[in-house]
Design an enzyme around this catalytic site. Sequence first.
Site, mmCIF file in Angstrom:
data_model
loop_
_atom_site.group_PDB
_atom_site.id
_atom_site.type_symbol
_atom_site.label_atom_id
_atom_site.label_comp_id
_atom_site.label_asym_id
_atom_site.label_seq_id
_atom_site.Cartn_x
_atom_site.Cartn_y
_atom_site.Cartn_z
ATOM 1 N N ASN A 63 0.725 -0.330 6.227
ATOM 2 C CA ASN A 63 1.181 -1.082 5.055
ATOM 3 C C ASN A 63 1.838 -2.354 5.566
ATOM 4 O O ASN A 63 2.669 -2.318 6.450
ATOM 5 C CB ASN A 63 2.194 -0.248 4.253
ATOM 6 C CG ASN A 63 2.703 -1.009 3.028
ATOM 7 O OD1 ASN A 63 2.045 -1.942 2.571
ATOM 8 N ND2 ASN A 63 3.861 -0.633 2.529
ATOM 9 N N GLY A 64 1.423 -3.499 5.013
ATOM 10 C CA GLY A 64 1.997 -4.776 5.444
ATOM 11 C C GLY A 64 0.923 -5.639 6.075
ATOM 12 O O GLY A 64 -0.262 -5.457 5.820
ATOM 13 N N GLU A 84 -0.081 -9.731 -17.784
ATOM 14 C CA GLU A 84 -0.346 -8.800 -16.666
ATOM 15 C C GLU A 84 -0.983 -7.495 -17.126
ATOM 16 O O GLU A 84 -1.604 -6.808 -16.322
ATOM 17 C CB GLU A 84 0.905 -8.537 -15.860
ATOM 18 C CG GLU A 84 2.003 -7.773 -16.543
ATOM 19 C CD GLU A 84 3.168 -7.491 -15.591
ATOM 20 O OE1 GLU A 84 2.946 -7.260 -14.390
ATOM 21 O OE2 GLU A 84 4.301 -7.495 -16.062
ATOM 22 N N LYS A 144 2.849 -2.353 -7.956
ATOM 23 C CA LYS A 144 4.208 -2.258 -8.485
ATOM 24 C C LYS A 144 5.208 -2.970 -7.596
ATOM 25 O O LYS A 144 6.083 -3.669 -8.079
ATOM 26 C CB LYS A 144 4.606 -0.785 -8.614
ATOM 27 C CG LYS A 144 6.000 -0.580 -9.181
ATOM 28 C CD LYS A 144 6.098 -1.053 -10.606
ATOM 29 C CE LYS A 144 7.494 -0.904 -11.173
ATOM 30 N NZ LYS A 144 7.632 -1.560 -12.475
ATOM 31 N N HIS A 189 6.282 -31.793 -26.329
ATOM 32 C CA HIS A 189 5.987 -32.591 -25.117
ATOM 33 C C HIS A 189 4.685 -32.150 -24.466
ATOM 34 O O HIS A 189 4.515 -32.292 -23.259
ATOM 35 C CB HIS A 189 7.158 -32.479 -24.132
ATOM 36 C CG HIS A 189 8.440 -33.002 -24.688
ATOM 37 N ND1 HIS A 189 8.696 -34.345 -24.862
ATOM 38 C CD2 HIS A 189 9.512 -32.354 -25.193
ATOM 39 C CE1 HIS A 189 9.902 -34.495 -25.402
ATOM 40 N NE2 HIS A 189 10.418 -33.303 -25.620
ATOM 41 N N CYS A 192 0.876 -1.172 0.000
ATOM 42 C CA CYS A 192 0.000 0.000 0.000
ATOM 43 C C CYS A 192 0.912 1.221 0.000
ATOM 44 O O CYS A 192 2.113 1.125 0.186
ATOM 45 C CB CYS A 192 -0.842 0.001 1.269
ATOM 46 S SG CYS A 192 -1.811 -1.500 1.436
ATOM 47 N N GLU A 220 9.253 -13.607 -20.403
ATOM 48 C CA GLU A 220 8.976 -12.190 -20.106
ATOM 49 C C GLU A 220 7.886 -11.653 -21.027
ATOM 50 O O GLU A 220 6.984 -10.939 -20.595
ATOM 51 C CB GLU A 220 10.264 -11.375 -20.245
ATOM 52 C CG GLU A 220 10.122 -9.880 -20.088
ATOM 53 C CD GLU A 220 9.559 -9.438 -18.734
ATOM 54 O OE1 GLU A 220 9.441 -10.272 -17.811
ATOM 55 O OE2 GLU A 220 9.180 -8.257 -18.631
ATOM 56 N N ARG A 226 1.506 1.422 -6.088
ATOM 57 C CA ARG A 226 1.703 0.419 -5.025
ATOM 58 C C ARG A 226 0.400 -0.297 -4.699
ATOM 59 O O ARG A 226 0.380 -1.266 -3.940
ATOM 60 C CB ARG A 226 2.242 1.084 -3.764
ATOM 61 C CG ARG A 226 3.572 1.759 -3.924
ATOM 62 C CD ARG A 226 3.959 2.526 -2.674
ATOM 63 N NE ARG A 226 4.223 1.615 -1.582
ATOM 64 C CZ ARG A 226 5.441 1.144 -1.287
ATOM 65 N NH1 ARG A 226 6.463 1.510 -2.016
ATOM 66 N NH2 ARG A 226 5.626 0.318 -0.287
ATOM 67 N N LYS A 285 4.361 -10.069 -19.643
ATOM 68 C CA LYS A 285 3.874 -8.746 -20.054
ATOM 69 C C LYS A 285 2.459 -8.850 -20.612
ATOM 70 O O LYS A 285 1.577 -8.092 -20.248
ATOM 71 C CB LYS A 285 4.815 -8.137 -21.095
ATOM 72 C CG LYS A 285 6.176 -7.733 -20.556
ATOM 73 C CD LYS A 285 6.155 -6.446 -19.815
ATOM 74 C CE LYS A 285 6.361 -6.393 -18.366
ATOM 75 N NZ LYS A 285 7.014 -7.232 -17.529
ATOM 76 N N TRP A 342 -3.852 -1.831 -1.433
ATOM 77 C CA TRP A 342 -3.971 -3.078 -2.190
ATOM 78 C C TRP A 342 -4.447 -4.084 -1.154
ATOM 79 O O TRP A 342 -3.718 -4.402 -0.205
ATOM 80 C CB TRP A 342 -2.616 -3.475 -2.774
ATOM 81 C CG TRP A 342 -2.710 -4.630 -3.731
ATOM 82 C CD1 TRP A 342 -3.014 -4.574 -5.057
ATOM 83 C CD2 TRP A 342 -2.544 -6.023 -3.417
ATOM 84 N NE1 TRP A 342 -3.023 -5.838 -5.604
ATOM 85 C CE2 TRP A 342 -2.747 -6.739 -4.625
ATOM 86 C CE3 TRP A 342 -2.232 -6.730 -2.261
ATOM 87 C CZ2 TRP A 342 -2.644 -8.125 -4.696
ATOM 88 C CZ3 TRP A 342 -2.131 -8.111 -2.321
ATOM 89 C CH2 TRP A 342 -2.336 -8.798 -3.522
#
Length: 612
Positions: free
Chosen positions: A100-101, A492, A607, A508, A2, A485, A27, A489, A76
């Site tokens: 935060n946490g 997300e 982020k 396979h 947050c 990657e 965040r 991208k 968040w």
Amino acid sequence: MCGIIGYVGKKECSRFLVDGLKRLEYRGYDSSGIAISRNDQSNFEVRKAEGKIERLEIALRNSPIQGAIGLGHTRWATHGKPNTINAHPHRAGTTVLVHNGIIENFESIREELLARGASIVSETDSELFGHLVEEELKKTATFEEAVRLSFLKLEGSCSIVVVNDRFPGKIVAVRTGTPLVVSRSQKADGCFVASDAQAIVEHTDEVTYLEPRDLVVCTQSEFKIFPIDKKISPENEIKRSATKLDWKMADFDKAGFPHFMLKEIHEQPRAILDTLDLLIERDTMRARMEEIGALVQRASKIQIIACGTAWHAGLVGKYLLESVARVPVEVDLASEYRYRDPVIDEHTLVLAVSQSGETADTLAALREAKRKGAMTAAICNVRGSSMPREVAATLFTAAGPEIGVASTKAFTTQILVFMMLGQFLAHARGVKTKAPDVHFFLQLPHQVQSALELAPLVQKISESCLQSRGYLYIARGRLFPIALEGALKMKEISYVHAEGYPAGELKHGPIAMVESNMTVVVLAPRDELYEKTMSNLQEVKARGGRIVAVGDHDDFSLQKLSDHFIGMRFAHDWSDSILATIPMQLLAYYTAVLKGTDVDKPRNLAKSVTVE
Ligand code: AGP
């Protein structure tokens, strides 16, 4: 993850708080809120809103609050749905706080508080702290001591910033795991406390980073730091040095780009040049890598730990370092590493890779490795963040602040650092290798710039592939991490299923997914694995898959085989992983724009993931 900001001073602070929250929105943005008091014994008034900061601004326009002391928070959600009841700031009696946490022992605290008659309104762990402070205030003279004693009852990694109606003009903040910075701003004529310096960059050019288990008392004129584990008294005050900020305000606006992500994709030539400047002594063209080089020289093995995009950079790093340093390199997802009981001794070098330097999983894995006696180092983009302060040596990237949640310029500069480290070690170890010389690196910004000029082509390809059922990204060797990657991208920011796979693995299993509506993105420079990759491509073609190929610009056979072809000027197999990343970023970006998603702040993400 947050965002927190607090101000106590002589100026109206509503704008300070809201603008700061906008810089912290990356965040987390499920909900937000501010609490302000007039500093004259009047109670703190709270305004909150679900969703992004714009919604809070509407609430404040409809019902403004004035005052020169206040707190702000963008959330968040970890405990409790993202609604206004669970949004911060939380009030408990005369105490108002932002957090935060995670408070890990919140259930037992909640039960005890309820048993003692507390009236708890939200589902969050955060609110409970306010009730603990209210209880302490009945027994303790000072507000800061009540906060300190309450904080000692918590388990878990968090930071909390608290005010109280009865103690005007004072903000108290404490931290264990998640970061907090404080600063006395001449310009704003007051003190700030924030989750990171980005929130207050327009008010100050230096900040003091709180260490774990610091408590800080902020007033209009100053801030004082004390250890949580000792009674607050003048003789226990801690003096911490300030860190100069090397950011400028321009870093925090879009500079005419529609999104931060596109701006940051196009900043990569500059980011690479600035990182080279940091790592190379221009006069001697020698790499400044002695500190970390010495650790690698002493290492019998290297364990790279990271999350997400940083983990992909670590996978590239493995290919590069093993090929030149000839030491075994393991790469682990940090969230897995600490629970697999890794084999570590004093000759093991654990190298954390992280843009933010605050990712909880990576920090936890790093601390576990240290506890087991490993040497530690980091590759990081944020000075003053936690990881560089906890390891023996850090190689900083100079990508500048990365605002878009989807990491771009941090990733390519992380790969550059691995390239430089590989080249440095090749020379230090006298390993005969095809590592390019330092002058080669100075061409990289131009090569990346020419890759960026493919943007209009990639935009057209994203339109043609928009209805894809999914995306399969395939490559071999050091480009396999770039396939991963590219898929991350796409996932997300476009919310579309995308998967990175080693091209050799296709037969396979994943090839069963290949059909006309499955887009297969293949990275196939003419390197030692080219022929193998081409045969994998024939398998895809035979099953009617739509092929988007990234290859050498004059590779006409690849072009003939593909539905869409992106011709690159690959210059060296050491830099093709950076160059091949550019079309991957652009393909995801343009697809997301066409899908209408929030490119810079994708749903459910943040982020910096500062909770495990
Ligand atoms: C990358 O686009 C994602 N936003 C995410 O995977 C990120 O790379 C990961 O959370 C690690 O973050 P860090 O580099 O700050 O440690």
